[in-house]
Design a protein around this motif. Structure first.
Motif, PDB file in Angstrom:
ATOM      1  N   TYR A 172      59.010  33.518  29.569  1.00 26.90           N
ATOM      2  CA  TYR A 172      58.615  32.906  30.837  1.00 26.90           C
ATOM      3  C   TYR A 172      58.275  33.959  31.888  1.00 26.90           C
ATOM      4  CZ  TYR A 172      60.037  28.238  29.267  1.00 26.90           C
ATOM      5  OH  TYR A 172      60.147  27.033  28.611  1.00 26.90           O
ATOM      6  N   ALA A 173      58.977  35.076  31.884  1.00 25.29           N
ATOM      7  CA  ALA A 173      58.644  36.165  32.814  1.00 25.29           C
ATOM      8  C   ALA A 173      57.231  36.659  32.537  1.00 25.29           C
ATOM      9  CB  ALA A 173      59.653  37.303  32.693  1.00 25.29           C
ATOM     10  N   LEU A 174      56.895  36.816  31.272  1.00 29.63           N
ATOM     11  CA  LEU A 174      55.548  37.258  30.909  1.00 29.63           C
ATOM     12  C   LEU A 174      54.509  36.239  31.364  1.00 29.63           C
ATOM     13  CD1 LEU A 174      53.736  39.325  29.519  1.00 29.63           C
ATOM     14  CD2 LEU A 174      54.205  38.154  27.352  1.00 29.63           C
ATOM     15  N   ARG A 175      54.767  34.959  31.116  1.00 28.99           N
ATOM     16  CA  ARG A 175      53.822  33.918  31.542  1.00 28.99           C
ATOM     17  C   ARG A 175      53.692  33.867  33.058  1.00 28.99           C
ATOM     18  NH1 ARG A 175      55.795  28.781  28.325  1.00 28.99           N
ATOM     19  NH2 ARG A 175      54.660  27.736  29.985  1.00 28.99           N
ATOM     20  N   PHE A 176      54.792  34.048  33.771  1.00 32.43           N
ATOM     21  CA  PHE A 176      54.784  34.058  35.235  1.00 32.43           C
ATOM     22  C   PHE A 176      53.908  35.196  35.752  1.00 32.43           C
ATOM     23  CE2 PHE A 176      56.957  35.711  39.136  1.00 32.43           C
ATOM     24  CZ  PHE A 176      56.550  34.713  40.009  1.00 32.43           C
ATOM     25  N   LEU A 177      54.129  36.392  35.220  1.00 29.69           N
ATOM     26  CA  LEU A 177      53.356  37.549  35.664  1.00 29.69           C
ATOM     27  C   LEU A 177      51.888  37.436  35.262  1.00 29.69           C
ATOM     28  CD1 LEU A 177      55.982  40.355  34.994  1.00 29.69           C
ATOM     29  CD2 LEU A 177      55.307  39.390  37.206  1.00 29.69           C
ATOM     30  N   LEU A 178      51.617  36.859  34.106  1.00 34.20           N
ATOM     31  CA  LEU A 178      50.226  36.634  33.689  1.00 34.20           C
ATOM     32  C   LEU A 178      49.533  35.651  34.629  1.00 34.20           C
ATOM     33  CD1 LEU A 178      50.553  36.522  29.817  1.00 34.20           C
ATOM     34  CD2 LEU A 178      49.014  38.019  31.132  1.00 34.20           C
ATOM     35  N   ASP A 179      50.245  34.634  35.054  1.00 27.23           N
ATOM     36  CA  ASP A 179      49.665  33.676  35.999  1.00 27.23           C
ATOM     37  C   ASP A 179      49.334  34.372  37.315  1.00 27.23           C
ATOM     38  OD1 ASP A 179      49.526  30.411  36.253  1.00 27.23           O
ATOM     39  OD2 ASP A 179      49.859  31.379  38.180  1.00 27.23           O
ATOM     40  N   LEU A 180      50.245  35.199  37.802  1.00 31.86           N
ATOM     41  CA  LEU A 180      49.974  35.944  39.035  1.00 31.86           C
ATOM     42  C   LEU A 180      48.783  36.876  38.848  1.00 31.86           C
ATOM     43  CD1 LEU A 180      53.549  36.909  40.323  1.00 31.86           C
ATOM     44  CD2 LEU A 180      52.107  34.966  41.004  1.00 31.86           C
ATOM     45  N   ALA A 181      48.687  37.503  37.691  1.00 27.63           N
ATOM     46  CA  ALA A 181      47.568  38.406  37.407  1.00 27.63           C
ATOM     47  C   ALA A 181      46.249  37.638  37.368  1.00 27.63           C
ATOM     48  CB  ALA A 181      47.800  39.135  36.079  1.00 27.63           C
ATOM     49  N   ALA A 182      46.267  36.469  36.757  1.00 25.12           N
ATOM     50  CA  ALA A 182      45.049  35.660  36.655  1.00 25.12           C
ATOM     51  C   ALA A 182      44.589  35.164  38.025  1.00 25.12           C
ATOM     52  CB  ALA A 182      45.283  34.474  35.725  1.00 25.12           C
ATOM     53  N   HIS A 183      45.508  35.046  38.967  1.00 24.36           N
ATOM     54  CA  HIS A 183      45.199  34.552  40.306  1.00 24.36           C
ATOM     55  C   HIS A 183      45.382  35.644  41.366  1.00 24.36           C
ATOM     56  CE1 HIS A 183      46.007  30.896  37.954  1.00 24.36           C
ATOM     57  NE2 HIS A 183      45.022  30.410  38.676  1.00 24.36           N
ATOM     58  N   LYS A 184      45.212  36.884  40.969  1.00 25.62           N
ATOM     59  CA  LYS A 184      45.493  38.007  41.874  1.00 25.62           C
ATOM     60  C   LYS A 184      44.611  38.018  43.115  1.00 25.62           C
ATOM     61  CE  LYS A 184      42.713  41.618  39.641  1.00 25.62           C
ATOM     62  NZ  LYS A 184      41.888  40.888  38.735  1.00 25.62           N
ATOM     63  N   ASP A 185      43.437  37.431  43.025  1.00 23.16           N
ATOM     64  CA  ASP A 185      42.528  37.416  44.173  1.00 23.16           C
ATOM     65  C   ASP A 185      42.795  36.257  45.129  1.00 23.16           C
ATOM     66  OD1 ASP A 185      41.256  39.683  43.150  1.00 23.16           O
ATOM     67  OD2 ASP A 185      39.833  38.476  41.990  1.00 23.16           O
ATOM     68  N   ASP A 186      43.803  35.436  44.818  1.00 21.71           N
ATOM     69  CA  ASP A 186      44.110  34.260  45.639  1.00 21.71           C
ATOM     70  C   ASP A 186      45.207  34.518  46.662  1.00 21.71           C
ATOM     71  OD1 ASP A 186      42.261  33.053  43.992  1.00 21.71           O
ATOM     72  OD2 ASP A 186      43.740  31.956  42.814  1.00 21.71           O
ATOM     73  N   GLY A 187      45.624  35.756  46.832  1.00 29.60           N
ATOM     74  CA  GLY A 187      46.701  36.060  47.777  1.00 29.60           C
ATOM     75  C   GLY A 187      48.049  35.731  47.171  1.00 29.60           C
ATOM     76  N   PHE A 188      48.989  35.373  48.035  1.00 28.25           N
ATOM     77  CA  PHE A 188      50.330  35.025  47.570  1.00 28.25           C
ATOM     78  C   PHE A 188      50.289  33.644  46.921  1.00 28.25           C
ATOM     79  CE2 PHE A 188      51.229  38.344  50.598  1.00 28.25           C
ATOM     80  CZ  PHE A 188      52.251  39.048  49.968  1.00 28.25           C
ATOM     81  N   ILE A 189      50.910  33.520  45.767  1.00 22.21           N
ATOM     82  CA  ILE A 189      50.885  32.302  44.973  1.00 22.21           C
ATOM     83  C   ILE A 189      52.241  31.600  45.080  1.00 22.21           C
ATOM     84  CG2 ILE A 189      50.524  31.330  42.661  1.00 22.21           C
ATOM     85  CD1 ILE A 189      48.061  32.823  43.800  1.00 22.21           C
ATOM     86  N   ALA A 190      52.213  30.334  45.450  1.00 22.93           N
ATOM     87  CA  ALA A 190      53.447  29.556  45.569  1.00 22.93           C
ATOM     88  C   ALA A 190      54.093  29.383  44.194  1.00 22.93           C
ATOM     89  CB  ALA A 190      53.148  28.191  46.184  1.00 22.93           C
ATOM     90  N   LEU A 191      55.396  29.480  44.172  1.00 21.76           N
ATOM     91  CA  LEU A 191      56.144  29.353  42.927  1.00 21.76           C
ATOM     92  C   LEU A 191      55.904  27.986  42.283  1.00 21.76           C
ATOM     93  CD1 LEU A 191      58.063  30.945  41.142  1.00 21.76           C
ATOM     94  CD2 LEU A 191      59.951  29.934  42.398  1.00 21.76           C
ATOM     95  N   ARG A 192      55.813  26.954  43.077  1.00 21.80           N
ATOM     96  CA  ARG A 192      55.593  25.612  42.522  1.00 21.80           C
ATOM     97  C   ARG A 192      54.255  25.521  41.803  1.00 21.80           C
ATOM     98  NH1 ARG A 192      54.483  24.999  47.798  1.00 21.80           N
ATOM     99  NH2 ARG A 192      52.428  24.187  48.293  1.00 21.80           N
ATOM    100  N   ASP A 193      53.238  26.275  42.284  1.00 24.99           N
ATOM    101  CA  ASP A 193      51.930  26.269  41.629  1.00 24.99           C
ATOM    102  C   ASP A 193      52.000  26.921  40.250  1.00 24.99           C
ATOM    103  OD1 ASP A 193      50.883  25.030  43.871  1.00 24.99           O
ATOM    104  OD2 ASP A 193      50.075  26.892  44.727  1.00 24.99           O
ATOM    105  N   VAL A 194      52.700  28.035  40.178  1.00 29.71           N
ATOM    106  CA  VAL A 194      52.865  28.712  38.880  1.00 29.71           C
ATOM    107  C   VAL A 194      53.652  27.817  37.939  1.00 29.71           C
ATOM    108  CG1 VAL A 194      53.816  30.720  37.680  1.00 29.71           C
ATOM    109  CG2 VAL A 194      52.787  31.008  39.938  1.00 29.71           C
ATOM    110  N   ALA A 195      54.740  27.245  38.436  1.00 28.79           N
ATOM    111  CA  ALA A 195      55.580  26.378  37.606  1.00 28.79           C
ATOM    112  C   ALA A 195      54.763  25.208  37.057  1.00 28.79           C
ATOM    113  CB  ALA A 195      56.770  25.866  38.423  1.00 28.79           C
ATOM    114  N   GLU A 196      53.925  24.640  37.896  1.00 31.71           N
ATOM    115  CA  GLU A 196      53.096  23.511  37.471  1.00 31.71           C
ATOM    116  C   GLU A 196      52.065  23.929  36.421  1.00 31.71           C
ATOM    117  OE1 GLU A 196      50.107  20.975  40.048  1.00 31.71           O
ATOM    118  OE2 GLU A 196      52.185  20.738  40.759  1.00 31.71           O
ATOM    119  N   ARG A 197      51.369  25.025  36.676  1.00 34.40           N
ATOM    120  CA  ARG A 197      50.339  25.489  35.734  1.00 34.40           C
ATOM    121  C   ARG A 197      50.927  25.906  34.394  1.00 34.40           C
ATOM    122  NH1 ARG A 197      47.709  28.002  40.433  1.00 34.40           N
ATOM    123  NH2 ARG A 197      48.973  29.853  40.077  1.00 34.40           N
ATOM    124  N   GLN A 198      52.096  26.529  34.436  1.00 34.59           N
ATOM    125  CA  GLN A 198      52.703  27.069  33.221  1.00 34.59           C
ATOM    126  C   GLN A 198      53.678  26.107  32.545  1.00 34.59           C
ATOM    127  OE1 GLN A 198      51.759  29.901  31.763  1.00 34.59           O
ATOM    128  NE2 GLN A 198      50.227  30.032  33.388  1.00 34.59           N
TER     129      GLN A 198
END
Length: 145
Positions: free
Chosen positions: A9-35
């Motif tokens: 899950y840590a890997l998936r979390f960081l991959l999600d942040l990497a995939a959305h790196k140009d979107d600024g700060f990413i809400a935790l609920r958004d990552v949780a929902e996508r992943q």
């Protein structure tokens, strides 16, 4: 060796942040929902990542998380070592040099050392950016006429 849910899950979390790196700060609920990961579970993983200073956090409106460094500077090996501890396949390899009293006459030690080297070389050779690039290539190659 088995990678726990925490490491995956840590890997998936960081991959999600990497995939959305140009979107600024990413809400935790958004990552949780996508992943499809529990937000509460991610909240347990984040302190480990924060202590390693690989995340930046922003509180309040427009708050969330983002990577501290570019995705090509995060290896799967480093992420798993943070969340799993050692990647050694046997306990005697957790210390360097090997401190096992039997190491001098252990005929299986080279087997475990070779496996450990293969694991670390492989996982340290894959970055978040590599995974994202491979996923994009697979999407391009997966077309239907």
């Amino acid at each position: 060796m088995k990678i726990s849910t925490k490491g995956r899950y840590a890997l998936r979390f960081l991959l999600d942040l990497a995939a959305h790196k140009d979107d600024g700060f990413i809400a935790l609920r958004d990552v949780a929902e996508r992943q499809h990961i529990s937000k509460k579970y991610l909240e347990q993983i984040i302190p480990v990542l924060n202590r390693a200073e690989i995340l930046r956090a922003n509180r309040g409106y427009q708050g969330g998380y983002k990577l501290t460094y570019p995705p090509d500077q995060y290896t799967v090996g480093n992420i798993l070592r943070l969340t799993e501890g050692s990647l050694a396949p046997v306990a005697c390899l957790n210390n360097s040099p090997v401190q096992c009293e039997r190491s001098a006459e252990c005929i299986t030690l080279p087997v475990w050392q070779g496996l450990y080297k293969a694991i670390t070389d492989y996982l340290d050779g894959i970055t978040l950016q590599d995974i994202l690039d491979n996923a994009r290539e697979a999407e391009v190659d997966n077309y239907v006429i």
